[in-house]
Design a protein around this motif. Structure first.
Motif, mmCIF file in Angstrom:
data_model
loop_
_atom_site.group_PDB
_atom_site.id
_atom_site.type_symbol
_atom_site.label_atom_id
_atom_site.label_comp_id
_atom_site.label_asym_id
_atom_site.label_seq_id
_atom_site.Cartn_x
_atom_site.Cartn_y
_atom_site.Cartn_z
ATOM 1 N N LEU A 78 0.819 -1.207 0.000
ATOM 2 C CA LEU A 78 0.000 0.000 0.000
ATOM 3 C C LEU A 78 0.857 1.263 0.000
ATOM 4 O O LEU A 78 0.503 2.256 -0.639
ATOM 5 C CB LEU A 78 -0.925 -0.011 1.226
ATOM 6 N N TRP A 310 -10.209 8.820 0.252
ATOM 7 C CA TRP A 310 -10.085 7.469 -0.317
ATOM 8 C C TRP A 310 -8.661 7.104 -0.677
ATOM 9 O O TRP A 310 -8.198 5.998 -0.392
ATOM 10 C CB TRP A 310 -10.994 7.326 -1.528
ATOM 11 N N THR A 311 -7.940 7.994 -1.304
ATOM 12 C CA THR A 311 -6.585 7.665 -1.776
ATOM 13 C C THR A 311 -5.491 8.394 -1.010
ATOM 14 O O THR A 311 -4.320 8.052 -1.156
ATOM 15 C CB THR A 311 -6.440 8.004 -3.262
ATOM 16 N N ALA A 347 -3.929 7.437 7.309
ATOM 17 C CA ALA A 347 -5.153 7.877 6.643
ATOM 18 C C ALA A 347 -4.913 9.092 5.755
ATOM 19 O O ALA A 347 -5.447 9.171 4.634
ATOM 20 C CB ALA A 347 -6.224 8.192 7.684
ATOM 21 N N GLY A 351 -4.910 7.161 2.595
ATOM 22 C CA GLY A 351 -6.350 7.088 2.492
ATOM 23 C C GLY A 351 -6.942 6.254 3.623
ATOM 24 O O GLY A 351 -6.271 5.405 4.220
ATOM 25 N N ILE A 352 -8.221 6.502 3.904
ATOM 26 C CA ILE A 352 -8.882 5.804 5.005
ATOM 27 C C ILE A 352 -8.937 4.292 4.785
ATOM 28 O O ILE A 352 -8.671 3.524 5.719
ATOM 29 C CB ILE A 352 -10.293 6.387 5.223
ATOM 30 N N PRO A 353 -9.278 3.786 3.579
ATOM 31 C CA PRO A 353 -9.321 2.323 3.421
ATOM 32 C C PRO A 353 -7.993 1.650 3.735
ATOM 33 O O PRO A 353 -7.964 0.606 4.396
ATOM 34 C CB PRO A 353 -9.707 2.149 1.943
ATOM 35 N N ALA A 354 -6.889 2.228 3.266
ATOM 36 C CA ALA A 354 -5.571 1.640 3.535
ATOM 37 C C ALA A 354 -5.258 1.693 5.027
ATOM 38 O O ALA A 354 -4.726 0.732 5.603
ATOM 39 C CB ALA A 354 -4.493 2.368 2.741
ATOM 40 N N VAL A 356 -7.400 1.718 7.517
ATOM 41 C CA VAL A 356 -8.237 0.733 8.207
ATOM 42 C C VAL A 356 -7.680 -0.670 8.006
ATOM 43 O O VAL A 356 -7.649 -1.490 8.933
ATOM 44 C CB VAL A 356 -9.688 0.826 7.704
ATOM 45 N N LEU A 357 -7.196 -0.954 6.792
ATOM 46 C CA LEU A 357 -6.653 -2.283 6.501
ATOM 47 C C LEU A 357 -5.390 -2.547 7.328
ATOM 48 O O LEU A 357 -5.239 -3.629 7.924
ATOM 49 C CB LEU A 357 -6.343 -2.398 5.008
#
Length: 562
Positions: A78, A310-311, A347, A351-354, A356-357
């Motif tokens: 990531l 997001w990114t 974040a 990005g937030i998804p990364a 969180v992962l």
């Protein structure tokens, strides 16, 4: 007969000698005095990798669990997806170093308590030496040790870590190591020595005036008191079958009022009085200056996250994002290159998804391991050190520094080792160590080359005294430092305006500071990019108002600034 006895004695001493070397390899990254060149932490990071290679070569290694490999691999992937190679390349190398350290930790877990004492002894040695250095610094008595340490202003204590929260985290980990060694040793003399060591560490923790260190101390004392109370109610270690003997809960809890007493007394001994030295009690009362508050910093970061949820802004782009954004409320006044909170930093840049992962993956591993049910004393020590680093990571960024990467990786391997069938063969350890040493060697020479441009001409290597800028171009690991030097040392003219404009546009993503912004504005004006020059001037005024006012005064005699 004599020769045989000598050979037997040498054979018996050899493991002790190797053990002492390995303890030194754990301790030295925290004690390394090297901090030359444009980036103060580079030598410390390279020394940490070299010591890690030594650990791979001199002792047993194993494989961490597949979950650890997967978690580190996903994190590296990531990071690599976001940002330029010059930004994410060093980060991915650091993640690879943590993975190698996890292999060392898995080897320690496989070989049991005797091998695991390596971590405790190494961290305790580093903590005690740093504590002694820190107290000499605090009272202004470290000048005679320069260049083996620094001599900061009176009342400052940080050993060779050059930052009081890092110093405090090392002291906290050393406290955990001392408690573990106390519990595993039955000798009265040894235990008295460890209690004296713990007292020295407590004094150093108070001298650091670190609020992060105080939080860590409260957590350590609270958990240790709970375990001490539990063991006095008949709890026995599952694997050893031996009753642990931590100090009594009341004695452990007494360290908290003792800490505050020491924190009050230390400044009184500086020059017969406080003498303007800031005490821990003052820091707790006044906190940080309003424009340096972490709350303002985190509010700014949350604003940036909301703009690109997001990114993210890209790995290594937080400082540029902070510079280029106008906030509705208060603004953190310094160049903001880290969110001072690991989840927020991930974040805002990935990005937030990364985020969180990555954070969710680590949290899942922790919850699945159920540390609250832990009974093994060695694993409790590893949990304690890991917890100190994680707590610090919620307030700053210790994992950007080599010594903490090393301990973090070792703790990962100790807590999540693979099954015996997945043990790493010695040949792979030698290969990994060789690759690490090769990287350290190449990076060290490259950094020495780039550092020449930051030195006065008479202090440079003979081959770099002339035409230095041209000779340091072409570096990969330290391209940003080389470009920064080129930009700040070159005068903008009509002839080079286009090249300087392109260079300034790259460098401002590395370090958006006034010198760089001025070069970008000047080159944009010469190229006729009036709108860009005006926009950059407005950002300059917003981000650095005092520097902008000074620039306007200096520019007034030559023409009107945009």
């Amino acid at each position: 007969m004599t020769s045989r006895a000598a050979s037997a004695e040498a054979a018996a001493l050899s493991p002790k000698a190797v053990g002492a070397v390995r303890v030194g390899l754990v301790a030295f990254p925290f004690l390394c005095p090297l901090a030359a060149g444009p980036s103060a932490n580079v030598w410390q990071l390279l020394v940490s990798w070299a010591c890690l290679a030594g650990l791979l070569l001199t002792g047993p290694t194993g494989s961490p669990a597949l979950g650890v490999w997967g978690w580190l691999g996903v994190g590296g992937f990531l990071v690599a997806l976001s940002g330029a190679l010059s930004a994410w390349g060093p980060a991915c190398l650091a993640i690879a170093g943590i993975a190698a350290a996890a292999s060392v930790g898995s080897g320690l877990a496989r070989d049991g308590q005797a091998a695991s004492s390596l971590l405790a002894k190494g961290v305790l040695v580093a903590g005690l030496v740093s504590a002694a250095l820190g107290l000499l610094q605090y009272y202004g008595l470290a000048e005679w040790l320069v260049p083996w340490t620094t001599s900061p202003a009176l009342g400052q204590a940080y050993g060779n870590l050059r930052q009081r929260n890092q110093f405090a985290t090392l002291i906290s980990m050393a406290w955990i190591a001392a408690l573990w060694l106390y519990a595993m040793r039955s000798s009265t003399r040894t235990r008295r020595g460890l209690m004296a060591a713990a007292l020295l560490l407590l004094i150093a923790a108070a001298a650091s005036t670190s609020r992060t260190g105080l939080l860590q101390l409260l957590a350590i004392v609270g958990v240790a008191s709970f375990i001490a109370r539990r063991e006095r109610r008949g709890w026995r270690a599952e694997k050893t079958g031996a009753r642990l003997r931590l100090p009594s809960p009341l004695l452990l809890l007494a360290t908290i009022p003792l800490y505050f007493t020491i924190a009050w007394a230390l400044p009184q001994l500086v020059g017969g009085g406080s003498g303007g030295v800031e005490s821990m009690l003052q820091r707790l009362h006044t906190g940080a200056p309003d424009d340096h508050s972490r709350l303002i910093l985190w509010h700014n970061v949350l604003t940036l996250i909301a703009e690109r949820p997001w990114t993210g802004w890209g790995w290594g782009e937080l400082s540029f994002a902070h510079y280029s954004t106008r906030y509705d409320g208060a603004r953190f006044v310094e160049i903001l290159d880290n969110a001072h909170n690991l989840p927020l930093h991930l974040a805002v840049e990935l990005g937030i998804p990364a985020a969180v992962l990555i954070c969710g993956g680590f949290l899942w591993m922790v919850l699945a391991a159920r540390p609250w049910r832990e009974r093994d004393p060695t694993r409790l020590m590893a949990w304690g050190m890991l917890g100190a680093i994680v707590l610090h990571s919620l307030l700053e960024y210790p994992l950007w520094y080599g010594p903490f990467q090393l301990v973090f990786g070792v703790c990962l391997g100790m807590l999540w080792p693979a099954r015996r069938g997945l043990a790493i063969r010695p040949a792979f350890s030698f290969i990994a160590a060789g690759v690490l040493l090769l990287i350290v060697g190449c990076a060290s020479w490259d950094y020495v080359r780039v550092s020449q441009i930051y030195l006065p001409r008479d202090e440079r290597l003979p081959a770099y005294e002339e035409d230095t800028l041209a000779k340091v171009r072409g570096t990969w690991l330290f391209a940003r430092q080389a470009e920064f030097a080129e930009l700040t040392l070159t005068t903008v003219t009509p002839a080079n305006a286009a090249a300087m404009h392109a260079l300034a546009q790259r460098v401002i993503h590395f370090s958006p500071e006034p010198r760089v912004i001025v070069k970008l504005i000047e080159s944009a004006e010469l190229l006729g990019f009036e709108d860009e020059a005006r926009a950059q001037a407005e950002r300059f005024r917003d981000a650095f108002p005092s520097d902008f006012a000074r620039w306007m005064r200096e520019d007034a005699g030559e023409g009107t600034a945009p």
